[in-house]
Design a protein around this motif. Sequence first.
Motif, short mmCIF file in Angstrom:
data_model
loop_
_atom_site.label_atom_id
_atom_site.label_comp_id
_atom_site.label_asym_id
_atom_site.label_seq_id
_atom_site.Cartn_x
_atom_site.Cartn_y
_atom_site.Cartn_z
N ILE A 101 -61.33 31.21 -42.28
CA ILE A 101 -61.56 30.71 -43.64
C ILE A 101 -62.99 30.17 -43.74
O ILE A 101 -63.43 29.42 -42.87
N GLY A 102 -63.71 30.54 -44.79
CA GLY A 102 -65.05 30.00 -44.98
C GLY A 102 -65.83 30.80 -46.00
O GLY A 102 -65.32 31.76 -46.60
N ASP A 103 -67.08 30.43 -46.19
CA ASP A 103 -67.95 31.10 -47.15
C ASP A 103 -68.76 32.17 -46.43
O ASP A 103 -69.85 31.92 -45.92
N PHE A 104 -68.23 33.37 -46.38
CA PHE A 104 -68.87 34.47 -45.64
C PHE A 104 -70.11 35.00 -46.35
O PHE A 104 -71.09 35.36 -45.70
N ASN A 105 -70.07 35.10 -47.67
CA ASN A 105 -71.19 35.69 -48.42
C ASN A 105 -72.09 34.65 -49.06
O ASN A 105 -72.96 34.99 -49.87
N ASN A 106 -71.89 33.38 -48.72
CA ASN A 106 -72.77 32.30 -49.14
C ASN A 106 -72.93 32.19 -50.66
O ASN A 106 -74.02 31.94 -51.17
N ASP A 107 -71.80 32.33 -51.36
CA ASP A 107 -71.82 32.15 -52.82
C ASP A 107 -71.24 30.79 -53.24
O ASP A 107 -71.09 30.52 -54.43
N GLY A 108 -70.91 29.97 -52.27
CA GLY A 108 -70.37 28.65 -52.55
C GLY A 108 -68.86 28.60 -52.67
O GLY A 108 -68.29 27.52 -52.84
N ASN A 109 -68.18 29.74 -52.55
CA ASN A 109 -66.72 29.79 -52.66
C ASN A 109 -66.08 30.07 -51.31
O ASN A 109 -66.70 30.65 -50.41
#
Length: 228
Positions: A101-109
């Motif tokens: 779980i985490g922000d893989f694409n760095n969009d803040g979601n």
Amino acid sequence: MKIKTIIGVLFGGGLIAALLLFFNLRTSTLINYENNDYILQNRIFLNPFPQNEIKENYSADFNNDGINEKTELKNNIASVFSNGKKIFETDPTWKVEEIIIGDFNNDGNTDLGLYLWKKGSYGTSRPFWVKENDESYRQHLFLYDWDERRNKIMPLWHSSNLPYINTKTILEDIDNDGKNELIVLEKPYDYLSGQYAKNVAVWRWNEWGFENIWRSEDGKFDDLVISK
């Protein structure tokens, strides 16, 4: 690239020989980022009972409503529950091994990441330049996020066959640039089960997928830890 090795447990020579008959000699690789370069340091220790570090359950707020959804990995099927109701489940023909779980694409979601095994490099959306699907049984990384318009979890990005088996993955901003990277242990497919990983690699999201930005020299890697 030089890797410094530290002997974490010291005993007398005869005792070491005896212990190695009953204990597993394990290597934990510490990685950090200094002076625009990735630095590896190996720590050797004796581990009598190797443990599976993969978590089977997580709690995360995918739709940003302030209430966490719950994930479950059971019998190699990943599911997501909201208020006790199942809102997502993976294809039963896949063998899901790990949830990240985490922000893989760095969009803040917050995204749902799944490591899984399946047959076929592509699904129904095979690129037009690929004449035939590779039907080999390989590891994949599938990412999902919350689609506000459809009000459900939807695919964000699905990899084709991964070039190596990723035996461990850490999602973290290792270089402190404000964006997460994937730091992984890679093992060739022809390695035996339980054999050491061959490389440490760092991958970065580039709007259409992940690109490899660094890979270590070949070695023997058992575990991976971010050095603080």
